[in-house]
Design an enzyme around this catalytic site. Sequence first.
Site, mmCIF file in Angstrom:
data_model
loop_
_atom_site.group_PDB
_atom_site.id
_atom_site.type_symbol
_atom_site.label_atom_id
_atom_site.label_comp_id
_atom_site.label_asym_id
_atom_site.label_seq_id
_atom_site.Cartn_x
_atom_site.Cartn_y
_atom_site.Cartn_z
ATOM 1 N N ARG A 114 0.865 -1.188 0.000
ATOM 2 C CA ARG A 114 0.000 0.000 0.000
ATOM 3 C C ARG A 114 0.898 1.234 0.000
ATOM 4 O O ARG A 114 2.070 1.151 0.338
ATOM 5 C CB ARG A 114 -0.941 0.009 1.208
ATOM 6 C CG ARG A 114 -0.238 0.086 2.558
ATOM 7 C CD ARG A 114 -1.243 0.235 3.713
ATOM 8 N NE ARG A 114 -0.612 0.011 5.000
ATOM 9 C CZ ARG A 114 -1.261 0.001 6.158
ATOM 10 N NH1 ARG A 114 -2.562 0.203 6.192
ATOM 11 N NH2 ARG A 114 -0.625 -0.205 7.286
ATOM 12 N N ASN A 152 -5.200 7.626 4.631
ATOM 13 C CA ASN A 152 -4.839 6.925 5.866
ATOM 14 C C ASN A 152 -3.393 7.231 6.191
ATOM 15 O O ASN A 152 -2.495 6.942 5.400
ATOM 16 C CB ASN A 152 -5.007 5.414 5.685
ATOM 17 C CG ASN A 152 -4.922 4.683 7.010
ATOM 18 O OD1 ASN A 152 -5.767 4.859 7.868
ATOM 19 N ND2 ASN A 152 -3.880 3.894 7.184
ATOM 20 N N GLU A 153 -3.178 7.836 7.340
ATOM 21 C CA GLU A 153 -1.827 8.080 7.841
ATOM 22 C C GLU A 153 -0.885 8.635 6.760
ATOM 23 O O GLU A 153 0.066 7.976 6.338
ATOM 24 C CB GLU A 153 -1.238 6.800 8.434
ATOM 25 C CG GLU A 153 -2.014 6.322 9.645
ATOM 26 C CD GLU A 153 -1.343 5.170 10.389
ATOM 27 O OE1 GLU A 153 -0.571 4.434 9.765
ATOM 28 O OE2 GLU A 153 -1.603 5.029 11.598
ATOM 29 N N GLU A 309 -7.424 5.057 15.937
ATOM 30 C CA GLU A 309 -6.977 3.658 15.978
ATOM 31 C C GLU A 309 -6.128 3.451 17.212
ATOM 32 O O GLU A 309 -5.279 4.285 17.536
ATOM 33 C CB GLU A 309 -6.075 3.328 14.785
ATOM 34 C CG GLU A 309 -6.701 3.356 13.430
ATOM 35 C CD GLU A 309 -5.667 3.016 12.343
ATOM 36 O OE1 GLU A 309 -4.635 2.384 12.664
ATOM 37 O OE2 GLU A 309 -5.887 3.400 11.200
ATOM 38 N N TRP A 317 3.539 -5.569 13.835
ATOM 39 C CA TRP A 317 4.618 -5.002 13.019
ATOM 40 C C TRP A 317 5.847 -4.625 13.827
ATOM 41 O O TRP A 317 6.745 -3.970 13.311
ATOM 42 C CB TRP A 317 4.095 -3.800 12.222
ATOM 43 C CG TRP A 317 3.175 -2.901 12.995
ATOM 44 C CD1 TRP A 317 1.807 -2.948 12.983
ATOM 45 C CD2 TRP A 317 3.522 -1.841 13.904
ATOM 46 N NE1 TRP A 317 1.294 -1.984 13.815
ATOM 47 C CE2 TRP A 317 2.316 -1.296 14.401
ATOM 48 C CE3 TRP A 317 4.722 -1.304 14.339
ATOM 49 C CZ2 TRP A 317 2.282 -0.244 15.309
ATOM 50 C CZ3 TRP A 317 4.686 -0.254 15.259
ATOM 51 C CH2 TRP A 317 3.473 0.255 15.726
ATOM 52 N N LYS A 358 -2.696 -10.264 9.614
ATOM 53 C CA LYS A 358 -3.532 -11.291 10.251
ATOM 54 C C LYS A 358 -3.139 -11.569 11.694
ATOM 55 O O LYS A 358 -3.924 -12.129 12.454
ATOM 56 C CB LYS A 358 -3.523 -12.580 9.440
ATOM 57 C CG LYS A 358 -2.170 -13.150 9.123
ATOM 58 C CD LYS A 358 -2.347 -14.412 8.275
ATOM 59 C CE LYS A 358 -1.076 -14.772 7.543
ATOM 60 N NZ LYS A 358 -0.718 -13.797 6.502
ATOM 61 N N HIS A 360 -2.501 -9.171 13.781
ATOM 62 C CA HIS A 360 -2.860 -7.962 14.532
ATOM 63 C C HIS A 360 -4.138 -8.246 15.315
ATOM 64 O O HIS A 360 -5.078 -8.832 14.794
ATOM 65 C CB HIS A 360 -3.097 -6.817 13.549
ATOM 66 C CG HIS A 360 -3.033 -5.455 14.153
ATOM 67 N ND1 HIS A 360 -3.999 -4.983 15.006
ATOM 68 C CD2 HIS A 360 -2.119 -4.463 14.020
ATOM 69 C CE1 HIS A 360 -3.685 -3.743 15.365
ATOM 70 N NE2 HIS A 360 -2.539 -3.411 14.787
HETATM 71 C C1 GLA Z 1 -1.903 1.810 11.048
HETATM 72 C C2 GLA Z 1 -2.840 1.791 9.868
HETATM 73 C C3 GLA Z 1 -3.819 0.654 9.886
HETATM 74 C C4 GLA Z 1 -3.156 -0.614 10.345
HETATM 75 C C5 GLA Z 1 -2.549 -0.379 11.706
HETATM 76 C C6 GLA Z 1 -1.930 -1.612 12.307
HETATM 77 O O1 GLA Z 1 -2.329 2.574 12.073
HETATM 78 O O2 GLA Z 1 -3.554 2.988 9.742
HETATM 79 O O3 GLA Z 1 -4.318 0.507 8.570
HETATM 80 O O4 GLA Z 1 -2.167 -0.985 9.440
HETATM 81 O O5 GLA Z 1 -1.533 0.576 11.580
HETATM 82 O O6 GLA Z 1 -1.377 -1.348 13.575
#
Ligand code: GLA
Length: 673
Positions: A114, A152-153, A309, A317, A358, A360
Amino acid sequence: MPASVWPAIDGIAYGGDYNPEQWPREVWREDVRLMREAGVNLVSVGIFSWALIETSAGVFDFDWLDEIIGLLHENGIAVDLGTPTASPPAWFFAEHPDARAVNRDGVVMGFGSRGMASHSAPAYREAAIRIASTLAERYADHPAVVMWHVHNEYGVPVGEDYSPHAQRAWRTWLQEKYGSLDALNAAWGTAFWGQHYGVWEHVGVPAAAPSVVNPAQRLDFARFTDAQLRACFVAERDAIRRFSSLPVTTNFMANQHHGCDLWAWAREVDIVSDDHYLWAADVEGEIGLAIAADLSRSVGGGKPWILMEHSTSAVNWQPRNIAKRPGEMARNSLSHLGRGADGILFFQWRAGRSGAEKFHSAMLPHAGTESRVFREVVDLGAKLNRLAEVRGSRVHADVAILWDFESFWAQDLEWRPSEDVSHDERIRAFYERLWRDNITVDFALPGHDLSGYKLVIAPAQYLLRQADADNLNRYVEAGGTLVVSFFSGVVDENDAVHPGGFAAPLEPALGIRVEEHLPLRAGVTTTIDVGGASHTADIWHEHLVVSEAEVRATYVDGPGAGMPAVTRKRHGAGTGWYVSTRPDAAGLAAIMAEVYADAGVAPLDAPAGLEIVRRTGDADDYVIAINHAATDAELALEGVDLVTGRAARGTLEVSAGDVAVIRTPRTAHGSGR
Ligand code: GLA
């Protein structure tokens, strides 16, 4: 259209990222049933769904999205609708291979992960705006949709991009910033190593080179990168606003990723939202969490924010992914809430069977509903439901710690005096002292109006513009207490050493000059004398020349032996402290005890491990108490525990590992932000 301020949800928002596209439809029904059981009232949908919404350029399939949003709505669950622009589809890269980001070593990013798009590629920007507007037009008036979650981020996994598109945009950005090559050459100090530019076309992105690349060029590239990412957000936000007046956010990574200047970003979002994950290697991760939460609140000017989140248990990770222990998820959640979050969300609702994440944790784990995690998720939902009245209340702080992304970008470049010096570590050390003393902290920029704070701490202000130094000097003169730690005030906005030497711009407030940095060898510890008591200090000494200050601590040995280590100057109506080394925790505590006395702030009398934060509402205060210790704790307090309904008559008891939220009579505050 002007954006409304807070999404239309009752009470505290509770839920998480929801990725129904990864599951067959029969699972959706189970999902919404279990969401209701858990008290979920908000889910973020569609964040990574681009390929399934726009199946080829300009061809859209909304059937599945209509269906799931409808189902959520029927079940009273609101939707934070994502724009899926963090992960463009395969067809996009097939059509626009040049829109892939390139890393500093010239490697072109491949598909199958991604975030591989170049944020400067016109095709990416066009496609992102198209999907954002299409979604906004279609769902703006859907009663389930209450807010927008753009991208996202930003900045992760791709921040700096060295692609040809970035190269072109970079030159335009520099031309706008500097106007002329003469100005650029002067700002970058290109007389050094023969880097002078005579033609704009020769100015390149600071890609990998044989040795250290011009630090001013790299600092500008960090600014440019931040600006490019932010421009992408603003373009999507404005595309959405053409159709919708719902609040727009994008999820930050306060205290976990420094690539985006969140002070600037917070001005662009309607609501600050943040993602926070504990660092498993940090045995007191709750302190890093508190930093992230206080920063999220501070960049938004003190307004309530959303924890977009966090994790119910382990992430996947880190080198070692440590599962949260019973009660930890609730403690983490309540700490965020205590520090101003009015929404507690997770990544993600249901653990994914396939793909890179998976392992997580999730609200609904692989183990299903008969699991500790799900039981705690249901329990947390019930707790938050009882805290609805806390929403909208504010956090007051008498102390500010300076947090300046631009300074971090500069300090993190190569060839600094010692690799042991870290802004994160110094900020954490000072913050930790205040956290243990239960003194609430805001973060601030050195140029902010600091007059509402009794104490301002600069643990790592390596880059300090002269105007900001003037602001700090004036803050002290007007009565504030300022603490400056070593390696601060060193360079200007072009990473050039200040005329007059290191820390020269702060001489009015501090009364010292830093003649020479004296970093220590790895592992060397030295002794400092703080008011007659010996403490250890390591990594750094300085040769200080005192022009007009009292010496409050002295180097006993090491390269600074006999010289001042810590100084204090009365300046105008205030006090300026300078700490020229890294004292151990006890040494810092001894110094801070004197600083507190100067500033008129006091530690809260609470047992060790009991974290206390206070939110102030219109009629009442709410004291959020989180017991991180393995023993039960007591606190003198009068009120009602909203979590249990029990009255605290003079004494609040919080069992080991437990949380309490006490409604208590409102206190008057000073003029903090
Ligand atoms: C980030 C991303 C999520 C996911 C989480 C996992 O915060 O925004 O999509 O990958 O990490 O911790």
